[in-house]
Scaffold this active site. Structure first.
Site, short mmCIF file in Angstrom:
data_model
loop_
_atom_site.label_atom_id
_atom_site.label_comp_id
_atom_site.label_asym_id
_atom_site.label_seq_id
_atom_site.Cartn_x
_atom_site.Cartn_y
_atom_site.Cartn_z
N ASP A 35 0.82 -1.20 -0.03
CA ASP A 35 -0.06 0.15 -0.01
C ASP A 35 0.83 1.37 -0.08
O ASP A 35 1.97 1.09 0.26
CB ASP A 35 -0.91 0.00 1.40
CG ASP A 35 -2.10 -0.70 1.10
OD1 ASP A 35 -2.76 -1.23 -0.04
OD2 ASP A 35 -2.92 -1.09 1.98
N LYS A 57 -4.01 3.17 -2.79
CA LYS A 57 -5.15 3.92 -3.19
C LYS A 57 -4.67 5.29 -2.88
O LYS A 57 -4.64 5.70 -1.93
CB LYS A 57 -6.26 3.59 -2.54
CG LYS A 57 -6.79 2.00 -2.59
CD LYS A 57 -7.91 1.79 -1.82
CE LYS A 57 -8.73 0.41 -2.41
NZ LYS A 57 -7.59 -0.64 -2.51
N MET A 172 -8.71 8.85 9.33
CA MET A 172 -8.97 9.17 8.18
C MET A 172 -10.15 10.51 8.36
O MET A 172 -10.88 10.31 7.37
CB MET A 172 -9.37 8.11 7.35
CG MET A 172 -8.50 6.80 7.14
SD MET A 172 -9.11 5.72 6.46
CE MET A 172 -9.96 4.73 7.56
#
Length: 504
Positions: A35, A57, A172
């Site tokens: 990641d 991502k 987040m």
């Protein structure tokens, strides 16, 4: 037979928080799907032939879909490979590891889960905030601050969260912070409750903003905090003022460029990071070993030399390797005096079981020349194993005394192309460190080729007078020169300068 997929947590960002199990699996994996938010250097231990695939991502799009990631995991495992799926934090804490495990189970692929240190605990800890505390919080809830945008509505029960008797940690959620705070206040959470946002937690660039639930969003915007970040809500956030610790590291908030060769830079980089610095690794040089008939003759006839001089840790390593390749070891030097330029080179030599007889305190050729004055060399064979571009101060001085000198090049130092990101980061640095003349020359050349001026605000730190002289020749001001010409001396000099510049 199908291979195994390992869903591995890489921790919150500080490389030192990676688990031993994670590092072992990375070292043995056939394929690694990783990641965006994994620690710097996390893949350094991977096999050279490992299939490394970035599947992170990225903000703003361009990301591989979750379904594609799962398909690749199954495909690689069915080919019989050992596969590591490397994720930031913990794979089962907002890491979609559960979904990937379900996909593997449905495909009949064996898998294992390797937990990692999650940011919701580590980032507050690095900010001086314990998520639980006997007097302040007996419970902690981890909550996503970024729900699936495809959901018709929020799955969060704001009333339950407002009434939760403990610490709330939002992952987040920095972009949605105003909405999160307003939802909690509207549902009954006191607006005066302490809150804090920890951005880039556990990293040298960590930043923390503290306030109350009523003003934390405004404070975070004013401080221009960016993701990744976690938000802590609860009385424990008020303990930061007393328990903050990482900001007390002497180089916290300072950016330091390391220009040593890549094989050597990690030692200095880790020292500096341990002192709190944000390290920019910009290896301006690369060490290229020399193989030559001259070296072969010197090693084959090593017993004939009365004096062997080694001028750098790189030279020590390559000289020892040359001996071992030919079935020789420390015993081959039993009849010779061994001299090194400085304590750093002597330490490297000791690592191969060879003690140096002559070690000047200063790591310059002139100091070794002085130290060798009592050693009889007239008419005797002397070996100087060194870099191809080394100065001739030492061999010239010994020849003047009547020695029969063989100066053998063990390696040469060549320019290492610098990636654009390293050049960009170096342009904003507080310090640039140089450990040899070649690092100065090639770093300045790399900046010139990129059309980037030398960072005007950066302070130049030199390991010693020879390196400083080269810097001056190239138009640089040397702000700090190490009194002891080795890595320890360089770090000490940098620390002293940083302490003098720190506000009282």
């Amino acid at each position: 037979m199908a291979g195994t997929v390992y869903l591995v947590g890489a921790g919150p960002g500080d490389p030192d928080l990676m688990t031993r199990r994670a590092l072992d699996l990375i070292a043995s994996a056939d394929a690694i799907l990783y990641d965006r938010l994994i620690p710097r250097g996390a893949l350094d231990g991977a096999r050279p032939d490992a299939d490394l695939r970035y599947v992170g991502k990225d903000p703003g799009g361009g990301s591989i879909s979750q379904e594609e990631i799962e398909d690749q995991l199954v495909e690689l495992a069915e080919a019989g490979l050992s596969v590591v799926r490397l994720k930031g934090g913990d794979p089962f804490v907002f890491g979609r590891g559960g979904e990937e495990a379900q996909a593997l189970a449905a495909a009949g692929v064996p898998f294992e889960v390797v937990p990692g240190v999650t940011a919701g605990v580590a980032a507050p800890a690095y900010a001086g905030i314990p998520v639980t505390h006997r007097d302040e919080a007996s419970a902690v809830a981890f909550i996503t601050g970024h729900e699936d945008p495809g959901k018709p509505g929020s799955a969060l029960d704001w009333g339950a969260l407002a009434a939760f008797p403990g610490t709330l940690v939002f992952y987040m959620g920095v972009r949605n912070l105003e909405g999160i705070a307003r939802s909690l206040i509207d549902a009954g959470r006191p607006e005066s409750e302490p809150a804090a946002v920890v951005a880039h937690g556990t990293l040298p660039e960590q930043r923390v903003v503290a306030g109350t639930l009523a003003d934390i969003a405004e404070r975070a915007v004013a401080a221009e905090l960016t993701a990744p970040a976690v938000t802590v809500v609860g009385p424990v956030a008020g303990l930061r003022e007393t328990l903050a610790w990482i900001e007390r590291r002497p180089l916290f908030g300072r950016s330091v460029v390391v220009t040593r060769a890549r094989e050597q830079s990690s030692t200095l980089a880790r020292r500096l990071m341990g002192l709190g610095a944000a390290v920019v690794e910009a290896p301006a040089i690369r060490i290229v070993p020399h193989e030559s008939e001259e070296l072969d003759r010197a090693v084959e006839g090593i017993e004939r030399y009365a004096l062997v001089c080694l001028t750098s840790p790189n030279g020590v390593r390559l000289f020892a390797e040359a001996l071992m390749r030919r079935g020789r070891d420390a015993r081959a030097l039993a009849g010779a005096k061994v001299a090194t330029i400085g304590p750093g080179t002597a330490e490297a030599l000791a690592g191969f079981g060879i003690g140096a007889d002559v070690v000047p305190e200063r790591s310059v050729a002139e100091a070794l020349v002085e130290e060798l004055e009592p050693v009889p060399v007239e008419g005797r064979p002397v070996l100087i194993a060194r870099a191809a571009e080394a100065r001739d101060v030492l061999p010239d001085a010994l020849r003047e005394r009547g020695a029969h000198v063989d100066a053998v090049a063990l390696y040469e130092t060549v320019a290492e192309p610098l990636p654009e990101r390293a050049i960009d980061a170096a342009a904003r640095a507080d310090y640039v460190t140089f450990t040899s003349s070649s690092t100065v020359r090639f770093f300045v050349d790399a900046l010139a080729r990129a059309g980037t001026p030398f960072p005007s605000e950066a302070r130049v730190v030199s390991i010693g007078p020879v390196t400083s002289s080269t810097a001056h020749e190239l138009g640089l001001d040397v702000h700090v020169e190490a009194a002891r010409h080795d890595i320890d001396g360089l770090v000490e000099a940098l620390l002293e300068d940083a302490n003098q510049a720190a506000p009282a």
